[in-house]
Design an enzyme around this catalytic site. Structure first.
Site, mmCIF file in Angstrom:
data_model
loop_
_atom_site.group_PDB
_atom_site.id
_atom_site.type_symbol
_atom_site.label_atom_id
_atom_site.label_comp_id
_atom_site.label_asym_id
_atom_site.label_seq_id
_atom_site.Cartn_x
_atom_site.Cartn_y
_atom_site.Cartn_z
ATOM 1 N N GLU A 140 -4.667 -9.250 -0.271
ATOM 2 C CA GLU A 140 -5.489 -8.373 1.019
ATOM 3 C C GLU A 140 -7.320 -8.296 -0.038
ATOM 4 O OE1 GLU A 140 -4.436 -5.915 3.292
ATOM 5 O OE2 GLU A 140 -2.273 -6.061 2.847
ATOM 6 N N GLU A 154 0.497 -1.595 -0.192
ATOM 7 C CA GLU A 154 0.182 -0.277 0.156
ATOM 8 C C GLU A 154 0.832 0.924 0.000
ATOM 9 O OE1 GLU A 154 -3.542 -0.431 2.496
ATOM 10 O OE2 GLU A 154 -4.568 -2.331 1.654
HETATM 11 O O1 AHR Z 1 -5.697 -5.973 6.966
HETATM 12 C C1 AHR Z 1 -5.714 -5.231 7.268
HETATM 13 C C2 AHR Z 1 -4.571 -3.766 7.004
HETATM 14 O O2 AHR Z 1 -5.219 -3.389 5.320
HETATM 15 C C3 AHR Z 1 -3.417 -3.969 6.066
HETATM 16 O O3 AHR Z 1 -2.441 -3.741 7.322
HETATM 17 C C4 AHR Z 1 -3.242 -3.421 5.224
HETATM 18 O O4 AHR Z 1 -2.583 -3.574 3.684
HETATM 19 C C5 AHR Z 1 -4.858 -2.690 4.740
HETATM 20 O O5 AHR Z 1 -5.184 -1.349 4.799
#
Ligand code: AHR
Length: 515
Positions: free
Chosen positions: A318, A195
């Site tokens: 994610e 991110e």
């Molecule tokens: O999964 C929780 C968080 O969500 C992670 O650390 C981040 O990459 C995303 O914003």
């Protein structure tokens, strides 16, 4: 009603009335159909809340049965799931993590504050050796996220040498041998930042692309002798410009995959309870989850423009549902329950990934244990498997199988004047010739009849497994760990090249048909 065709399975929000009806599907085997990479069924473990500490790792002095501090009940459950990979150490945590803090004698490791997740003490007792040895125990491939936001290319290159190079070739591998591990682990998957547009450095894509090029250069040598598979930090949801800039500015010899993150959140300011929700909230969550189809299709279209040979993969590293934390738990720990709503998110999302298997080669559910849409929850020595765990287990039949595209028109699930496709499906043939079809009906109130034309597949026997429950809010608790569980499904018939079945509301079925 609208038409859904592979590969551009359009998720449209249409108005109209929802009524139970027959869905006609056709299995359309394709000569050049892609393999569904098992890595689509990957997981994620961050130093966040009770994911690592208490979830995976309890320390070797714990009364909870463990091997070198890693919980054996969690290992057994994840081995059963055949988890193909595990991403670590973050997430946001990764861009503040300095891996050298987590090696060597534990009493010498410095403690830090976990600034992203509750400002709690991180004593670094679980570090690189512990994680990579745990991956061996889990029989899964590690995927390491390197620190770009606050780290250096030197630190990144050193980490690769520590994990991958033979002892005696440079100081890092010798340090590894000194710390008890002679043989390298040979880690293939390396994320270069996480991110980068947010907690990973708040960068513009142009700046990140340049920084990525610099870090990627030092991962190996001219010929990438180490076989490092380099993954660029990707976009959030519909930020298509991020993918475009990266595809335009990173030379193909420096990149193997671009990531994408998308969470099913109704409203970041008011996410709602994980287990007490209305149909309106359920519908809104599913609308968010189904946006994954559009996000994947559009990011893939940009990648196709710049990389028609599909050399660069898309990793959705994610994804999952995100709600308010359970009452009384630390806000920064992201601990939430997991209901049939989450099973619906998992079933539909995994079908989307399967159907895009030509470009989506890895995905990581966030997160494995005790955080967000977890497959496992723990409380002291107790452990339970969530509805999402059961979906992952049912869908494991698709690992490394050949995709069989399905053509069908989905009826709509309508709520308050808005509509979503009610039925989601994907199919594949495994190496033994068995065909598996995963079907989900997200409709909260209506059953739908499926008629699937499989004449082209030459099938004989038919069995199945079902995940369903009385209420969408149903979930497993430590007192009732088997409240939501799978059961054999005998409600499908195969006659004259046609499979017929009725799919009850918020129900998921995986069929197995042999030759
Ligand atoms: O999964 C929780 C968080 O969500 C992670 O650390 C981040 O990459 C995303 O914003």
């Amino acid at each position: 009603m609208h038409k859904i065709f592979y590969p551009t399975l359009l998720i449209l929000l249409l108005g109209g009335t929802s009524f139970a009806q027959t869905v006609t599907m056709r299995a359309a085997p394709q000569d050049d159909a892609p393999t569904i990479s098992r890595h689509i069924y990957g997981h994620f473990a961050e130093h966040l809340g009770r994911c690592i500490y208490g979830g995976f790792y309890v320390g070797d002095t714990s009364n909870i049965p463990n091997r070198e501090g890693v919980r054996l009940d969690v290992v057994a459950a994840l081995r059963d799931l055949k988890i193909p990979n595990l991403r670590w150490p973050g997430g946001c945590f990764a861009d503040t993590y300095h891996w050298k803090d987590g090696i060597g004698p534990k009493e010498d490791r410095p403690s830090i504050l976990n600034v992203w997740w509750g400002n709690v003490k991180e004593d670094n007792s679980f570090g690189t050796n512990e994680f990579l040895n745990m991956c061996e125990l889990l029989d899964t491939e590690p995927y390491l996220s390197a620190n770009v936001g606050s780290g250096t290319p030197q630190e990144f290159a050193d980490w690769i040498k520590y994990t991958n190079h033979p002892a005696g070739t440079s100081p890092m591998p010798s340090l590894r041998a000194e710390y008890g591990r002679e043989e390298p682990w040979k880690v293939k998957y390396w994320g270069i930042g996480n991110e980068a547009w947010g907690c990973g450095g708040n960068m513009r894509p142009e700046y990140y692309a340049d920084l990525y090029r610099r870090f990627a250069t030092y991962a190996s040598d001219w010929n990438n002798t180490d076989g490092i598979y380099k993954i660029a930090s990707g976009a959030s949801g519909g930020d298509y410009n991020w993918t475009k800039v990266l595809m335009e500015n990173i030379p193909k010899n420096l990149i193997d995959a671009i990531a994408l993150h998308h969470y099913s959140v109704i409203d970041w300011g008011n996410k709602g309870s994980a287990k007490e929700f209305t149909e309106e909230q359920y519908f809104a969550t599913m609308a968010e989850a189904l946006k994954m189809e559009e996000f994947v299709a559009k990011h893939v279209a940009i990648m196709d423009e710049h990389d028609p040979e599909k050399k660069v993969d898309l990793f959705v590293d994610e994804w999952g549902g995100w709600y308010d934390v359970e009452p009384g738990t630390n806000e920064g720990f992201l601990y939430q329950q997991n209901t049939m709503r989450d099973a619906m998110i998992a079933g539909t999302t995994l079908n989307i990934f399967n159907n895009h298997a030509d470009r989506v080669k890895m995905a990581n559910l966030a997160q494995a244990v005790n955080v967000l849409q977890a497959v496992i929850l723990t409380e002291g020595e107790k452990m339970l498997l969530t509805p999402t765990y059961h979906v992952m287990k049912m869908y494991a039949v698709h690992h490394d199988a050949t995709l069989i595209p399905l053509e069908f028109e989905s009826p709509t699930y309508t709520h308050d004047g808005e509509s979503l496709p009610a039925i989601s499906a994907s199919a594949s043939r495994d190496s033994s010739g068995n065909v598996h079809i995963s079907l989900v009906n997200i409709d909260a109130g209506k059953a739908h009849t499926i008629e699937l034309d499989v004449a082209a597949l030459n099938l004989g026997s038919l069995t199945g497994e079902i995940l369903t429950s009385a209420a969408l809010q149903d979930h497993n608790t430590f007192e009732r760990p088997d409240h939501v569980k799978t059961a054999p499904f005998t409600g499908a018939t195969l006659r004259n090249g046609k499979i017929s079945l009725e799919l009850a509301p918020f129900t998921l079925v995986v069929l197995k048909a042999g030759e």
